[in-house]
Write a protein that holds these residues in place. Structure first.
Motif, PDB file in Angstrom:
ATOM      1  N   THR A 108       0.837  -1.209   0.000  1.00  0.00           N
ATOM      2  CA  THR A 108       0.000   0.000   0.000  1.00  0.00           C
ATOM      3  C   THR A 108       0.865   1.249   0.000  1.00  0.00           C
ATOM      4  O   THR A 108       0.600   2.213  -0.741  1.00  0.00           O
ATOM      5  N   PHE A 109       1.910   1.232   0.819  1.00  0.00           N
ATOM      6  CA  PHE A 109       2.865   2.354   0.823  1.00  0.00           C
ATOM      7  C   PHE A 109       3.540   2.497  -0.534  1.00  0.00           C
ATOM      8  O   PHE A 109       3.767   3.615  -1.017  1.00  0.00           O
ATOM      9  N   PHE A 110       3.827   1.380  -1.172  1.00  0.00           N
ATOM     10  CA  PHE A 110       4.460   1.408  -2.486  1.00  0.00           C
ATOM     11  C   PHE A 110       3.570   2.126  -3.498  1.00  0.00           C
ATOM     12  O   PHE A 110       4.049   2.976  -4.265  1.00  0.00           O
ATOM     13  N   THR A 159      14.844   9.388  -3.052  1.00  0.00           N
ATOM     14  CA  THR A 159      14.852   8.812  -1.701  1.00  0.00           C
ATOM     15  C   THR A 159      13.533   8.103  -1.412  1.00  0.00           C
ATOM     16  O   THR A 159      13.514   6.983  -0.882  1.00  0.00           O
ATOM     17  N   LEU A 160      12.423   8.740  -1.768  1.00  0.00           N
ATOM     18  CA  LEU A 160      11.108   8.132  -1.569  1.00  0.00           C
ATOM     19  C   LEU A 160      10.953   6.863  -2.402  1.00  0.00           C
ATOM     20  O   LEU A 160      10.464   5.832  -1.907  1.00  0.00           O
ATOM     21  N   THR A 161      11.397   6.915  -3.652  1.00  0.00           N
ATOM     22  CA  THR A 161      11.286   5.747  -4.533  1.00  0.00           C
ATOM     23  C   THR A 161      12.134   4.584  -4.025  1.00  0.00           C
ATOM     24  O   THR A 161      11.702   3.423  -4.057  1.00  0.00           O
ATOM     25  N   THR A 162      13.330   4.892  -3.547  1.00  0.00           N
ATOM     26  CA  THR A 162      14.222   3.847  -3.047  1.00  0.00           C
ATOM     27  C   THR A 162      13.643   3.178  -1.807  1.00  0.00           C
ATOM     28  O   THR A 162      13.717   1.941  -1.655  1.00  0.00           O
ATOM     29  N   SER A 163      13.062   3.962  -0.913  1.00  0.00           N
ATOM     30  CA  SER A 163      12.473   3.383   0.298  1.00  0.00           C
ATOM     31  C   SER A 163      11.296   2.482  -0.045  1.00  0.00           C
ATOM     32  O   SER A 163      11.155   1.392   0.519  1.00  0.00           O
ATOM     33  N   ALA A 164      10.438   2.907  -0.971  1.00  0.00           N
ATOM     34  CA  ALA A 164       9.288   2.092  -1.362  1.00  0.00           C
ATOM     35  C   ALA A 164       9.728   0.815  -2.064  1.00  0.00           C
ATOM     36  O   ALA A 164       9.221  -0.286  -1.777  1.00  0.00           O
ATOM     37  N   ALA A 165      10.669   0.945  -2.987  1.00  0.00           N
ATOM     38  CA  ALA A 165      11.138  -0.232  -3.728  1.00  0.00           C
ATOM     39  C   ALA A 165      11.888  -1.201  -2.823  1.00  0.00           C
ATOM     40  O   ALA A 165      11.727  -2.422  -2.930  1.00  0.00           O
ATOM     41  N   ALA A 217      11.577  -1.646   0.509  1.00  0.00           N
ATOM     42  CA  ALA A 217      10.664  -2.335   1.422  1.00  0.00           C
ATOM     43  C   ALA A 217       9.841  -3.384   0.682  1.00  0.00           C
ATOM     44  O   ALA A 217       9.633  -4.506   1.189  1.00  0.00           O
ATOM     45  N   SER A 218       9.389  -3.062  -0.506  1.00  0.00           N
ATOM     46  CA  SER A 218       8.587  -4.015  -1.278  1.00  0.00           C
ATOM     47  C   SER A 218       9.432  -5.194  -1.747  1.00  0.00           C
ATOM     48  O   SER A 218       8.916  -6.313  -1.872  1.00  0.00           O
ATOM     49  N   THR A 219      10.708  -4.956  -2.009  1.00  0.00           N
ATOM     50  CA  THR A 219      11.596  -6.053  -2.404  1.00  0.00           C
ATOM     51  C   THR A 219      11.688  -7.103  -1.301  1.00  0.00           C
ATOM     52  O   THR A 219      11.694  -8.320  -1.574  1.00  0.00           O
ATOM     53  N   LEU A 241      10.183 -12.565   0.570  1.00  0.00           N
ATOM     54  CA  LEU A 241       9.529 -13.462   1.520  1.00  0.00           C
ATOM     55  C   LEU A 241       8.379 -14.219   0.864  1.00  0.00           C
ATOM     56  O   LEU A 241       8.123 -15.393   1.192  1.00  0.00           O
ATOM     57  N   ALA A 242       7.675 -13.565  -0.039  1.00  0.00           N
ATOM     58  CA  ALA A 242       6.573 -14.240  -0.719  1.00  0.00           C
ATOM     59  C   ALA A 242       7.080 -15.392  -1.584  1.00  0.00           C
ATOM     60  O   ALA A 242       6.405 -16.420  -1.718  1.00  0.00           O
ATOM     61  N   HIS A 243       8.268 -15.219  -2.155  1.00  0.00           N
ATOM     62  CA  HIS A 243       8.830 -16.271  -3.003  1.00  0.00           C
ATOM     63  C   HIS A 243       9.519 -17.367  -2.196  1.00  0.00           C
ATOM     64  O   HIS A 243       9.443 -18.555  -2.556  1.00  0.00           O
ATOM     65  N   ASN A 244      10.207 -16.983  -1.121  1.00  0.00           N
ATOM     66  CA  ASN A 244      11.067 -17.936  -0.413  1.00  0.00           C
ATOM     67  C   ASN A 244      10.617 -18.228   1.015  1.00  0.00           C
ATOM     68  O   ASN A 244      11.013 -19.260   1.581  1.00  0.00           O
ATOM     69  N   GLY A 245       9.852 -17.329   1.613  1.00  0.00           N
ATOM     70  CA  GLY A 245       9.446 -17.523   2.993  1.00  0.00           C
ATOM     71  C   GLY A 245      10.599 -17.325   3.968  1.00  0.00           C
ATOM     72  O   GLY A 245      11.712 -16.947   3.588  1.00  0.00           O
ATOM     73  N   ASN A 246      10.326 -17.588   5.239  1.00  0.00           N
ATOM     74  CA  ASN A 246      11.347 -17.478   6.280  1.00  0.00           C
ATOM     75  C   ASN A 246      11.022 -18.514   7.354  1.00  0.00           C
ATOM     76  O   ASN A 246      10.054 -18.382   8.102  1.00  0.00           O
ATOM     77  N   GLN A 247      11.840 -19.536   7.384  1.00  0.00           N
ATOM     78  CA  GLN A 247      11.579 -20.620   8.339  1.00  0.00           C
ATOM     79  C   GLN A 247      11.745 -20.167   9.781  1.00  0.00           C
ATOM     80  O   GLN A 247      11.020 -20.636  10.669  1.00  0.00           O
ATOM     81  N   ASP A 248      12.695 -19.277  10.055  1.00  0.00           N
ATOM     82  CA  ASP A 248      12.912 -18.805  11.422  1.00  0.00           C
ATOM     83  C   ASP A 248      11.697 -18.054  11.957  1.00  0.00           C
ATOM     84  O   ASP A 248      11.384 -18.124  13.145  1.00  0.00           O
TER      85      ASP A 248
END
Length: 214
Positions: A102-104, A147-153, A155-157, A162-169
């Motif tokens: 949403t922020f993106f 700066t705004l574009t870099t922060s949005a990109a 965070a979304s990255t 995580l959507a592709h690989n997840g996080n077992q921890d």
């Protein structure tokens, strides 16, 4: 003193004056005109150089508008509903399910609006390449927008990863195996945002070169 002697004195003084004037260079002489030619040519060369930078700046801004629109629209339209459901649940995913996405969308919408508004300033820099104020404003606001574009990109990255690989921890499961179209759309939007960052970075460098040349 008779008339003939006064005439000789006047003629002598006039001849001395003519010799002095003949030795002194005149302001309107061809030598001064020739010496000013390289200065005019150099100024014209610098003006053409700045104009070329401004034209390239305008092209990059139009390209940045296209990539930022693609990023914002791509993320805003990202959504997928699975074909199966239960009596109580329907499995679907949308960008508004995640605050980062949403922020993106909001951030990239601001970037699009700024880039569209900056195009007239870029045109002014083409028409009047010697003016400093528009170029200075562009480099200041370009820096803030990148700066705004870099922060949005950025965070979304992290969310896309995580959507592709997840996080077992953290016990976060990857869900792109189920929501493949959603993940593909969001990944494309993030890539478009990073392309916008590269274009903005080039714009900042061009503005800095133009100001240095001034």
């Amino acid at each position: 003193m008779d008339k003939s002697e006064s005439t000789k004195i006047e003629m002598g003084e006039s001849s001395k004056l003519e010799r002095k004037l003949g030795k002194a260079p005149l302001l309107g002489s061809p030598s001064h005109a020739i010496s000013s030619v390289p200065i005019v040519a150099n100024n014209k060369k610098v003006g053409n150089y700045k104009k070329g930078i401004s034209i390239f700046d305008l092209i990059l801004r139009i390209a940045s508008v296209a990539t930022s629109i693609g990023a914002a629209v791509g993320m805003a339209t990202a959504g997928e509903t699975l074909p199966f459901f239960t009596q109580f649940f329907q499995f679907e995913a949308g960008y508004d399910d995640l605050p980062t996405f949403t922020f993106f969308v909001i951030a990239m919408s601001i970037v699009v609006a700024y880039l569209v508004l900056s195009i007239p300033f870029s045109i002014v820099c083409i028409a009047r390449s010697h003016v400093v104020a528009p170029r200075l404003l562009l480099i200041i606001f370009d820096t803030a927008i990148i700066t705004l574009t870099t922060s949005a990109a950025g965070a979304s990255t992290a969310i896309v990863y995580l959507a592709h690989n997840g996080n077992q921890d953290a016990n976060w499961l990857a869900f792109c195996n189920q929501f493949g179209d959603f993940c593909q759309t969001t990944s494309g939007a993030v890539v478009a945002a990073f392309i916008t960052i590269v274009l903005l970075l080039i714009l900042i460098v061009l503005s800095a070169i133009a100001l240095k040349r001034h």
